[in-house]
Design an enzyme around this catalytic site. Structure first.
Site, PDB file in Angstrom:
ATOM      1  N   ILE A 106     -30.023 -27.636  41.137  1.00 55.11           N
ATOM      2  CA  ILE A 106     -31.134 -28.568  41.325  1.00 55.11           C
ATOM      3  C   ILE A 106     -31.864 -28.852  40.004  1.00 55.11           C
ATOM      4  O   ILE A 106     -32.455 -27.943  39.406  1.00 55.11           O
ATOM      5  CB  ILE A 106     -32.112 -28.051  42.408  1.00 55.11           C
ATOM      6  N   ASP A 138     -28.789 -45.494  46.163  1.00 56.31           N
ATOM      7  CA  ASP A 138     -28.673 -46.880  45.682  1.00 56.31           C
ATOM      8  C   ASP A 138     -29.708 -47.154  44.592  1.00 56.31           C
ATOM      9  O   ASP A 138     -29.506 -48.008  43.734  1.00 56.31           O
ATOM     10  CB  ASP A 138     -28.932 -47.871  46.830  1.00 56.31           C
ATOM     11  N   GLN A 196      -5.619 -50.275  11.305  1.00 49.12           N
ATOM     12  CA  GLN A 196      -5.679 -51.069  12.538  1.00 49.12           C
ATOM     13  C   GLN A 196      -5.875 -50.172  13.770  1.00 49.12           C
ATOM     14  O   GLN A 196      -6.560 -50.549  14.728  1.00 49.12           O
ATOM     15  CB  GLN A 196      -4.419 -51.919  12.684  1.00 49.12           C
ATOM     16  N   GLN A 210     -12.527 -37.687  18.221  1.00 52.83           N
ATOM     17  CA  GLN A 210     -11.211 -37.811  17.570  1.00 52.83           C
ATOM     18  C   GLN A 210     -11.334 -38.526  16.212  1.00 52.83           C
ATOM     19  O   GLN A 210     -10.742 -38.092  15.214  1.00 52.83           O
ATOM     20  CB  GLN A 210     -10.270 -38.601  18.501  1.00 52.83           C
ATOM     21  N   HIS A 238     -13.777 -38.505  14.278  1.00 56.76           N
ATOM     22  CA  HIS A 238     -14.450 -37.622  13.309  1.00 56.76           C
ATOM     23  C   HIS A 238     -13.551 -36.466  12.862  1.00 56.76           C
ATOM     24  O   HIS A 238     -13.960 -35.674  12.005  1.00 56.76           O
ATOM     25  CB  HIS A 238     -15.746 -37.050  13.903  1.00 56.76           C
ATOM     26  N   GLU A 251     -24.955 -36.839  41.190  1.00 57.28           N
ATOM     27  CA  GLU A 251     -25.293 -38.027  42.003  1.00 57.28           C
ATOM     28  C   GLU A 251     -24.061 -38.728  42.581  1.00 57.28           C
ATOM     29  O   GLU A 251     -24.018 -39.948  42.670  1.00 57.28           O
ATOM     30  CB  GLU A 251     -26.152 -38.995  41.210  1.00 57.28           C
ATOM     31  N   GLU A 299     -14.926 -39.373  42.320  1.00 55.56           N
ATOM     32  CA  GLU A 299     -14.064 -39.554  43.493  1.00 55.56           C
ATOM     33  C   GLU A 299     -14.878 -40.101  44.671  1.00 55.56           C
ATOM     34  O   GLU A 299     -14.415 -40.977  45.405  1.00 55.56           O
ATOM     35  CB  GLU A 299     -13.399 -38.224  43.880  1.00 55.56           C
TER      36      GLU A 299
HETATM   37  C1  LIG Z   1     -26.292 -30.316  35.779  1.00 60.09           C
HETATM   38  C2  LIG Z   1     -26.272 -30.659  37.233  1.00 60.09           C
HETATM   39  C3  LIG Z   1     -27.419 -31.224  37.809  1.00 60.09           C
HETATM   40  C4  LIG Z   1     -27.444 -31.500  39.176  1.00 60.09           C
HETATM   41  N1  LIG Z   1     -28.604 -31.949  39.750  1.00 60.09           N
HETATM   42  C5  LIG Z   1     -28.692 -32.023  41.112  1.00 60.09           C
HETATM   43  C6  LIG Z   1     -29.930 -32.292  41.758  1.00 60.09           C
HETATM   44  O1  LIG Z   1     -30.965 -32.504  41.111  1.00 60.09           O
HETATM   45  N2  LIG Z   1     -29.973 -32.291  43.107  1.00 60.09           N
HETATM   46  C7  LIG Z   1     -28.867 -32.047  43.871  1.00 60.09           C
HETATM   47  O2  LIG Z   1     -28.984 -32.047  45.078  1.00 60.09           O
HETATM   48  N3  LIG Z   1     -27.664 -31.794  43.289  1.00 60.09           N
HETATM   49  C8  LIG Z   1     -27.561 -31.770  41.927  1.00 60.09           C
HETATM   50  N4  LIG Z   1     -26.348 -31.494  41.327  1.00 60.09           N
HETATM   51  C9  LIG Z   1     -25.178 -31.254  42.152  1.00 60.09           C
HETATM   52  C10 LIG Z   1     -24.145 -32.373  42.111  1.00 60.09           C
HETATM   53  O3  LIG Z   1     -24.645 -33.528  42.710  1.00 60.09           O
HETATM   54  C11 LIG Z   1     -22.880 -31.826  42.791  1.00 60.09           C
HETATM   55  O4  LIG Z   1     -22.314 -30.857  41.916  1.00 60.09           O
HETATM   56  C12 LIG Z   1     -21.876 -32.913  43.117  1.00 60.09           C
HETATM   57  O5  LIG Z   1     -22.372 -33.763  44.114  1.00 60.09           O
HETATM   58  C13 LIG Z   1     -20.526 -32.340  43.576  1.00 60.09           C
HETATM   59  O6  LIG Z   1     -20.694 -31.351  44.544  1.00 60.09           O
HETATM   60  P1  LIG Z   1     -19.963 -29.926  44.348  1.00 60.09           P
HETATM   61  O7  LIG Z   1     -20.304 -29.443  43.007  1.00 60.09           O
HETATM   62  O8  LIG Z   1     -20.306 -29.079  45.505  1.00 60.09           O
HETATM   63  O9  LIG Z   1     -18.431 -30.271  44.343  1.00 60.09           O
HETATM   64  P2  LIG Z   1     -17.469 -30.494  45.608  1.00 60.09           P
HETATM   65  O10 LIG Z   1     -18.109 -31.404  46.593  1.00 60.09           O
HETATM   66  O11 LIG Z   1     -16.998 -29.165  46.071  1.00 60.09           O
HETATM   67  O12 LIG Z   1     -16.287 -31.277  44.932  1.00 60.09           O
HETATM   68  C14 LIG Z   1     -15.299 -30.653  44.098  1.00 60.09           C
HETATM   69  C15 LIG Z   1     -14.257 -31.698  43.732  1.00 60.09           C
HETATM   70  O13 LIG Z   1     -13.618 -32.183  44.917  1.00 60.09           O
HETATM   71  C16 LIG Z   1     -13.749 -33.592  44.984  1.00 60.09           C
HETATM   72  N5  LIG Z   1     -13.925 -34.041  46.374  1.00 60.09           N
HETATM   73  C17 LIG Z   1     -14.795 -33.576  47.300  1.00 60.09           C
HETATM   74  N6  LIG Z   1     -14.654 -34.246  48.455  1.00 60.09           N
HETATM   75  C18 LIG Z   1     -13.678 -35.174  48.248  1.00 60.09           C
HETATM   76  C19 LIG Z   1     -13.072 -36.183  49.054  1.00 60.09           C
HETATM   77  N7  LIG Z   1     -13.469 -36.414  50.307  1.00 60.09           N
HETATM   78  N8  LIG Z   1     -12.108 -36.942  48.511  1.00 60.09           N
HETATM   79  C20 LIG Z   1     -11.702 -36.754  47.223  1.00 60.09           C
HETATM   80  N9  LIG Z   1     -12.232 -35.800  46.403  1.00 60.09           N
HETATM   81  C21 LIG Z   1     -13.205 -35.041  46.915  1.00 60.09           C
HETATM   82  C22 LIG Z   1     -14.989 -33.927  44.162  1.00 60.09           C
HETATM   83  O14 LIG Z   1     -14.982 -35.262  43.735  1.00 60.09           O
HETATM   84  C23 LIG Z   1     -14.867 -32.925  43.045  1.00 60.09           C
HETATM   85  O15 LIG Z   1     -14.013 -33.402  42.054  1.00 60.09           O
HETATM   86  C24 LIG Z   1     -26.289 -31.266  39.954  1.00 60.09           C
HETATM   87  C25 LIG Z   1     -25.138 -30.739  39.365  1.00 60.09           C
HETATM   88  C26 LIG Z   1     -25.129 -30.418  38.036  1.00 60.09           C
HETATM   89  C27 LIG Z   1     -23.892 -29.803  37.442  1.00 60.09           C
END
Ligand SMILES: Cc1cc2nc3c(=O)[nH]c(=O)nc-3n(C[C@H](O)[C@H](O)[C@H](O)COP(=O)(O)OP(=O)(O)OC[C@H]3O[C@@H](n4cnc5c(N)ncnc54)[C@H](O)[C@@H]3O)c2cc1C
Length: 382
Positions: free
Chosen positions: A156, A241, A280, A337, A339, A364, A368
């Site tokens: 978060i 959105d 180039q 690259q 650099h 956000e 995917e």
């Molecule tokens: C620095 C940082 C700040 C953040 N800030 C916030 C915040 O302020 N508030 C908040 O609520 N969250 C926050 N997040 C969380 C972030 O939004 C989530 O990490 C993100 O939404 C992915 O969720 P997960 O990490 O659980 O990954 P998962 O949902 O477990 O996904 C793992 C992988 O599987 C893929 N995947 C999952 N489902 C599918 C599907 N149906 N089809 C294809 N591929 C799929 C994903 O794309 C990903 O590549 C933050 C994360 C970080 C690292």
């Protein structure tokens, strides 16, 4: 059709650029190394009116649009993503209040954010629920005039420095649709039972605070609900959105700043008796980067412009979010690259951009998930 930004928008860009160029470089490396939130600079940016420009004048903001918020994001990220993100994400979550809050909630919670007196956040993600937002399990149970909240959130932004956070909670587990089981509740972080543990050692945007949250019998008044009970999932889709266009603007800023560094470097660096810029292969790399950046810029500006006209287009917004992240990651890689070895060494500031870029494809909505939104709008839910 008119692609020209207004004089006011150009002035905002100029002011944001001057502020970032004047203030960020001095602290950027240190904030990254020490994982330190730039508190003084955040306050200064608030005083100068850069923070929360999309907040309406009635609630202390300048009543500009999300496009202006995006333009400031681009300029701040162009100079330093970590510092820029920390400052401008201090209002992340306020969009939910402005969109769905009561008049009392807006009047109480929004003005202090603009003045630099408070910081907020939005807590959706949990250890077992990331992309699958509807599976969120943090439970809020009504009891007399309160909700009692138990559960955990992770990753978060601002989790351990925020004064209050908009938390997505499970309130109606019995509802037939899994999209009508959640509600958004504002939790003040000084409530008993609330704990935040900073997550250290992030890959990039290290000036920004990221934390794990735990809620143990946290009691909040029923009036802390934002919007309608059971509508939290839908409300967050509308919220995204309003927030995803500025992620594309962050990406454009990072890529633009990185490309400018590359242009300077390839003009100065000589190999085989000539500047790198004369090859180039180098020229093609610069041309491709500039084109991709301009395409991403057009995507976020159109997406934000439509949003500000009350016509949000979730497909276009997801296109901007996905494409912007991909451009930033690709450009940061290409710039490193160009650099050569210097890009790989911390002192030159290029490897920081390479590390900072990756988050743009994750938070956000991962790239995917953005593609799923785009595909569903074209193909239907299948
Ligand atoms: C620095 C940082 C700040 C953040 N800030 C916030 C915040 O302020 N508030 C908040 O609520 N969250 C926050 N997040 C969380 C972030 O939004 C989530 O990490 C993100 O939404 C992915 O969720 P997960 O990490 O659980 O990954 P998962 O949902 O477990 O996904 C793992 C992988 O599987 C893929 N995947 C999952 N489902 C599918 C599907 N149906 N089809 C294809 N591929 C799929 C994903 O794309 C990903 O590549 C933050 C994360 C970080 C690292």
């Amino acid at each position: 059709m008119d692609f020209e930004l207004s004089e006011e928008q150009k002035d905002i860009i100029q002011a944001a650029r001057e502020f970032a160029e004047g203030e960020f470089p001095e602290i950027a490396e240190e904030c990254d190394r020490n994982e330190e939130f730039p508190r003084n600079l955040w306050k200064k940016a608030c005083q100068l009116g850069f923070v929360g420009v999309f907040i309406k004048e009635d609630y202390g903001g300048s009543g500009l649009g999300f496009l202006e918020h995006c333009l400031i994001n681009e300029e701040f990220w162009r100079v330093d993503p970590g510092v820029g993100f920390s400052i401008l994400s201090s209002t992340f979550g306020s969009e939910m209040i402005q969109l769905f809050g009561t008049e009392n909630q807006k009047k109480a919670l929004l003005p202090p954010l603009v003045k630099g007196e408070t910081i907020t956040g939005a807590a959706i993600t949990e250890p077992d629920a990331g992309s699958d937002v509807a599976s969120i399990a943090t439970r809020a149970v009504p009891e007399e005039g309160e909700y009692i909240i138990n559960g955990a959130k992770t990753f978060i932004t601002n989790g351990s420095i925020a004064h209050f956070i908009q938390v997505l909670c499970l309130t109606n587990p019995e509802a037939e649709s899994r999209h009508q089981r959640h509600s958004v509740i504002t939790v003040e972080t000084n409530r008993e039972g609330f704990e935040a543990s900073p997550l250290k050692n992030k890959m990039g945007i290290r000036a920004s605070d990221t934390a794990e949250l735990t809620f143990t019998d946290v009691r909040v008044p029923r009036e802390n609900m934002i919007g309608k009970e059971g509508q939290g999932f839908q409300q967050f889709m509308v919220f995204f959105d309003h927030t995803r266009p500025h992620i594309c603007a962050q990406a454009v800023g990072l890529a633009q700043g990185a490309m400018e560094k590359a242009i300077k470097h390839v003009r100065e660096r000589r190999q085989f008796g000539k500047p790198l810029a004369s090859f180039q292969a180098t020229q093609f790399k610069i041309a491709e980067m500039a084109t991709r950046i301009e395409a991403a810029r057009n995507l976020y500006q159109k997406a934000a412009w439509m949003l500000d006209r009350g016509k949000p287009d979730p497909k276009l917004i997801s296109m901007a979010k996905w494409y912007g992240g991909e451009v930033a990651v690709g450009v940061a890689d290409e710039v490193l690259q160009l650099h050569g070895g210097y890009g790989y060494i911390g002192d030159y500031g290029i490897e920081r951009l390479y590390r900072d870029a990756k988050i743009l494809e994750i938070y956000e909505g991962t790239k995917e998930i953005e593609k799923l939104v785009i595909a569903r709008s074209l193909l239907g839910k299948g």
